[in-house]
Design a protein around this motif. Structure first.
Motif, mmCIF file in Angstrom:
data_model
loop_
_atom_site.group_PDB
_atom_site.id
_atom_site.type_symbol
_atom_site.label_atom_id
_atom_site.label_comp_id
_atom_site.label_asym_id
_atom_site.label_seq_id
_atom_site.Cartn_x
_atom_site.Cartn_y
_atom_site.Cartn_z
ATOM 1 N N LEU A 58 46.856 45.834 44.264
ATOM 2 C CA LEU A 58 45.595 45.059 44.110
ATOM 3 C C LEU A 58 45.883 43.581 44.708
ATOM 4 O O LEU A 58 44.943 42.879 45.079
ATOM 5 C CB LEU A 58 45.628 44.735 42.278
ATOM 6 N N GLN B 142 38.330 50.186 45.684
ATOM 7 C CA GLN B 142 38.666 49.601 44.336
ATOM 8 C C GLN B 142 38.350 50.842 43.302
ATOM 9 O O GLN B 142 38.795 50.775 42.086
ATOM 10 C CB GLN B 142 37.822 48.268 44.010
ATOM 11 N N SER C 19 39.839 44.195 39.086
ATOM 12 C CA SER C 19 39.140 45.007 40.064
ATOM 13 C C SER C 19 37.682 45.013 40.090
ATOM 14 O O SER C 19 37.105 45.222 40.772
ATOM 15 C CB SER C 19 39.741 46.710 39.855
ATOM 16 N N GLN D 43 40.665 52.324 40.480
ATOM 17 C CA GLN D 43 40.579 52.147 38.849
ATOM 18 C C GLN D 43 40.580 53.845 38.595
ATOM 19 O O GLN D 43 41.408 53.871 37.403
ATOM 20 C CB GLN D 43 39.065 51.681 38.679
#
Length: 202
Positions: A98, A124, A154, A128
């Protein structure tokens, strides 16, 4: 440190009992055989030898199962901590990922095309998904909190890549700071669990 010293003393005591039993029992048997060859023991001496042998036998019967139990408990604790290390390392790797994504997003500002924004948004969403799948069985409160923080960060990136126009550079900067704090937190968790694993193995 005191706990490690106590565990070491207990292990040393257990080893001493077993060692004395192993050394004494053959000696006692040899003495009995030798004395028997020389004409036998008196009733009193024979009773003493028998009593001591019984005590040694009881000591061995207690010490060996206790030692085996301690080994099993130690092995179970090491296995548990290995799982903890696995979860924490996975979280650390995701936090670093990240951090890299935000560095890329921040570095591209303000030159964002629809394609670049779309690619980062998709990455992203994938992040997740992997964050959830990798830690869904984890029950550690601190890692769950850290994972929740990474998910919020995120989400912030996804929102910035979804909104019209170029992303807000101030928001991206704040997300980077939050990620850096989360990374430090997770790194500290990893150091702690590594220390516990090392202590358990001693």
């Amino acid at each position: 440190m005191e706990r490690n010293g106590s565990k070491g003393s207990q292990h040393a005591l257990m080893a001493g009992i077993v060692l004395l039993a192993v050394l004494f029992l053959p000696i006692a048997i040899l003495l009995m055989l030798a004395v028997d060859q020389l004409g036998g023991l008196s009733a009193s001496a024979a009773a003493w030898v028998q009593a001591i042998g019984s005590l040694v036998g009881i000591g061995v019967a207690i010490a060996i199962p206790a030692w085996q139990h301690r080994r099993e408990v130690k092995a179970a604790e090491i296995a548990r901590l290995d799982i903890e290390i696995g979860y924490t390392r996975r979280l650390f790797i995701l936090a670093k990922e990240l951090e890299a994504a935000l560095a890329q997003a921040y570095g591209q500002w303000p030159h964002y095309g629809a394609e670049a924004k779309g690619a980062l948004r998709v990455s992203q969403i994938d992040f997740q998904s992997r964050l959830f799948e990798g830690l869904k069985a984890d029950q550690n409160t601190y890692r769950v909190m850290a994972a929740g923080d990474l998910r919020k960060i995120s989400d912030g990136i996804v929102w910035q890549m979804t909104r019209k126009g170029i992303p807000d550079v101030e928001v991206l900067g704040e997300l980077r700071r939050e990620t850096a704090n989360s990374l430090i937190f997770v790194e500290n968790l990893l150091d702690v669990v590594h220390f516990e694993r090392q202590a358990a193995a001693e």
